[in-house]
Design a protein around this motif. Sequence first.
Motif, PDB file in Angstrom:
ATOM      1  N   ARG A   1       0.828  -1.210   0.000  1.00  0.00           N
ATOM      2  CA  ARG A   1       0.000   0.000   0.000  1.00  0.00           C
ATOM      3  C   ARG A   1       0.858   1.255   0.000  1.00  0.00           C
ATOM      4  O   ARG A   1       0.624   2.196  -0.758  1.00  0.00           O
ATOM      5  CB  ARG A   1      -0.932   0.005   1.222  1.00  0.00           C
ATOM      6  N   GLU A   2       1.887   1.280   0.846  1.00  0.00           N
ATOM      7  CA  GLU A   2       2.761   2.450   0.915  1.00  0.00           C
ATOM      8  C   GLU A   2       3.569   2.623  -0.365  1.00  0.00           C
ATOM      9  O   GLU A   2       3.814   3.742  -0.805  1.00  0.00           O
ATOM     10  CB  GLU A   2       3.673   2.360   2.131  1.00  0.00           C
ATOM     11  N   ARG A   3       3.974   1.517  -0.974  1.00  0.00           N
ATOM     12  CA  ARG A   3       4.698   1.583  -2.249  1.00  0.00           C
ATOM     13  C   ARG A   3       3.825   2.201  -3.339  1.00  0.00           C
ATOM     14  O   ARG A   3       4.313   2.900  -4.227  1.00  0.00           O
ATOM     15  CB  ARG A   3       5.163   0.183  -2.651  1.00  0.00           C
ATOM     16  N   LYS A   4       2.525   1.956  -3.252  1.00  0.00           N
ATOM     17  CA  LYS A   4       1.570   2.512  -4.217  1.00  0.00           C
ATOM     18  C   LYS A   4       1.102   3.912  -3.812  1.00  0.00           C
ATOM     19  O   LYS A   4       0.237   4.493  -4.475  1.00  0.00           O
ATOM     20  CB  LYS A   4       0.350   1.591  -4.344  1.00  0.00           C
ATOM     21  N   LEU A   5       1.673   4.448  -2.712  1.00  0.00           N
ATOM     22  CA  LEU A   5       1.365   5.798  -2.221  1.00  0.00           C
ATOM     23  C   LEU A   5      -0.121   5.984  -1.916  1.00  0.00           C
ATOM     24  O   LEU A   5      -0.719   7.022  -2.205  1.00  0.00           O
ATOM     25  CB  LEU A   5       1.845   6.857  -3.216  1.00  0.00           C
ATOM     26  N   MET A   6      -0.712   4.969  -1.302  1.00  0.00           N
ATOM     27  CA  MET A   6      -2.118   5.026  -0.924  1.00  0.00           C
ATOM     28  C   MET A   6      -2.251   5.082   0.593  1.00  0.00           C
ATOM     29  O   MET A   6      -1.462   4.473   1.316  1.00  0.00           O
ATOM     30  CB  MET A   6      -2.875   3.786  -1.414  1.00  0.00           C
ATOM     31  N   THR A   7      -3.268   5.795   1.057  1.00  0.00           N
ATOM     32  CA  THR A   7      -3.599   5.783   2.476  1.00  0.00           C
ATOM     33  C   THR A   7      -4.512   4.590   2.746  1.00  0.00           C
ATOM     34  O   THR A   7      -5.074   3.995   1.815  1.00  0.00           O
ATOM     35  CB  THR A   7      -4.334   7.066   2.893  1.00  0.00           C
ATOM     36  N   GLN A   8      -4.677   4.267   4.019  1.00  0.00           N
ATOM     37  CA  GLN A   8      -5.609   3.200   4.370  1.00  0.00           C
ATOM     38  C   GLN A   8      -7.015   3.548   3.910  1.00  0.00           C
ATOM     39  O   GLN A   8      -7.743   2.686   3.417  1.00  0.00           O
ATOM     40  CB  GLN A   8      -5.609   2.957   5.881  1.00  0.00           C
ATOM     41  N   GLU A   9      -7.389   4.802   4.071  1.00  0.00           N
ATOM     42  CA  GLU A   9      -8.734   5.227   3.667  1.00  0.00           C
ATOM     43  C   GLU A   9      -8.936   5.088   2.159  1.00  0.00           C
ATOM     44  O   GLU A   9      -9.979   4.618   1.705  1.00  0.00           O
ATOM     45  CB  GLU A   9      -8.983   6.672   4.102  1.00  0.00           C
ATOM     46  N   GLU A  10      -7.943   5.487   1.375  1.00  0.00           N
ATOM     47  CA  GLU A  10      -8.048   5.350  -0.084  1.00  0.00           C
ATOM     48  C   GLU A  10      -8.180   3.884  -0.484  1.00  0.00           C
ATOM     49  O   GLU A  10      -8.988   3.537  -1.348  1.00  0.00           O
ATOM     50  CB  GLU A  10      -6.826   5.967  -0.763  1.00  0.00           C
ATOM     51  N   LEU A  11      -7.380   3.023   0.146  1.00  0.00           N
ATOM     52  CA  LEU A  11      -7.453   1.593  -0.156  1.00  0.00           C
ATOM     53  C   LEU A  11      -8.805   1.033   0.262  1.00  0.00           C
ATOM     54  O   LEU A  11      -9.383   0.208  -0.446  1.00  0.00           O
ATOM     55  CB  LEU A  11      -6.316   0.838   0.530  1.00  0.00           C
TER      56      LEU A  11
ATOM     57  N   VAL B   1     -11.681   2.564   0.315  1.00  0.00           N
ATOM     58  CA  VAL B   1     -12.679   2.978  -0.676  1.00  0.00           C
ATOM     59  C   VAL B   1     -12.533   2.140  -1.948  1.00  0.00           C
ATOM     60  O   VAL B   1     -13.522   1.617  -2.476  1.00  0.00           O
ATOM     61  CB  VAL B   1     -12.556   4.485  -0.992  1.00  0.00           C
ATOM     62  N   CYS B   2     -11.323   1.999  -2.444  1.00  0.00           N
ATOM     63  CA  CYS B   2     -11.080   1.264  -3.694  1.00  0.00           C
ATOM     64  C   CYS B   2     -11.415  -0.224  -3.577  1.00  0.00           C
ATOM     65  O   CYS B   2     -11.842  -0.841  -4.551  1.00  0.00           O
ATOM     66  CB  CYS B   2      -9.629   1.419  -4.128  1.00  0.00           C
ATOM     67  N   SER B   3     -11.204  -0.796  -2.403  1.00  0.00           N
ATOM     68  CA  SER B   3     -11.429  -2.228  -2.216  1.00  0.00           C
ATOM     69  C   SER B   3     -12.808  -2.541  -1.640  1.00  0.00           C
ATOM     70  O   SER B   3     -13.163  -3.707  -1.472  1.00  0.00           O
ATOM     71  CB  SER B   3     -10.357  -2.821  -1.301  1.00  0.00           C
ATOM     72  N   LYS B   4     -13.561  -1.483  -1.313  1.00  0.00           N
ATOM     73  CA  LYS B   4     -14.889  -1.634  -0.705  1.00  0.00           C
ATOM     74  C   LYS B   4     -14.818  -2.371   0.628  1.00  0.00           C
ATOM     75  O   LYS B   4     -15.702  -3.165   0.968  1.00  0.00           O
ATOM     76  CB  LYS B   4     -15.856  -2.305  -1.673  1.00  0.00           C
ATOM     77  N   LEU B   5     -13.749  -2.109   1.378  1.00  0.00           N
ATOM     78  CA  LEU B   5     -13.586  -2.597   2.744  1.00  0.00           C
ATOM     79  C   LEU B   5     -13.568  -1.381   3.656  1.00  0.00           C
ATOM     80  O   LEU B   5     -13.478  -0.259   3.186  1.00  0.00           O
ATOM     81  CB  LEU B   5     -12.279  -3.380   2.882  1.00  0.00           C
ATOM     82  N   THR B   6     -13.612  -1.594   4.944  1.00  0.00           N
ATOM     83  CA  THR B   6     -13.536  -0.459   5.866  1.00  0.00           C
ATOM     84  C   THR B   6     -12.082  -0.163   6.215  1.00  0.00           C
ATOM     85  O   THR B   6     -11.218  -1.050   6.129  1.00  0.00           O
ATOM     86  CB  THR B   6     -14.306  -0.727   7.176  1.00  0.00           C
TER      87      THR B   6
END
Length: 70
Positions: free
Chosen positions: A9-19, A21-26
């Motif tokens: 996730r960090e390598r892709k420069l994404m926050t937990q919140e962004e991930l 939303v994109c994965s439809k998980l909390t």
Amino acid sequence: MKIRLREVRERKLMTQEELAVCSKLTQTTISALELGKQSPRITTVRRLAEALGVEPDELIVDETGTSANA
């Protein structure tokens, strides 16, 4: 099953919140998976991999602590 979620996730420069939303998980689920407090189902690994743009085996960690595709 352990997964290498935070690293990817960090390598892709994404926050937990962004991930989340994109994965439809909390975000709570993302955090629990990263901390090893929750073990993911294979369907969850697939959703995360798709959201991150990687193959599922890049997230899965084997018993030696290395990526399954290494």
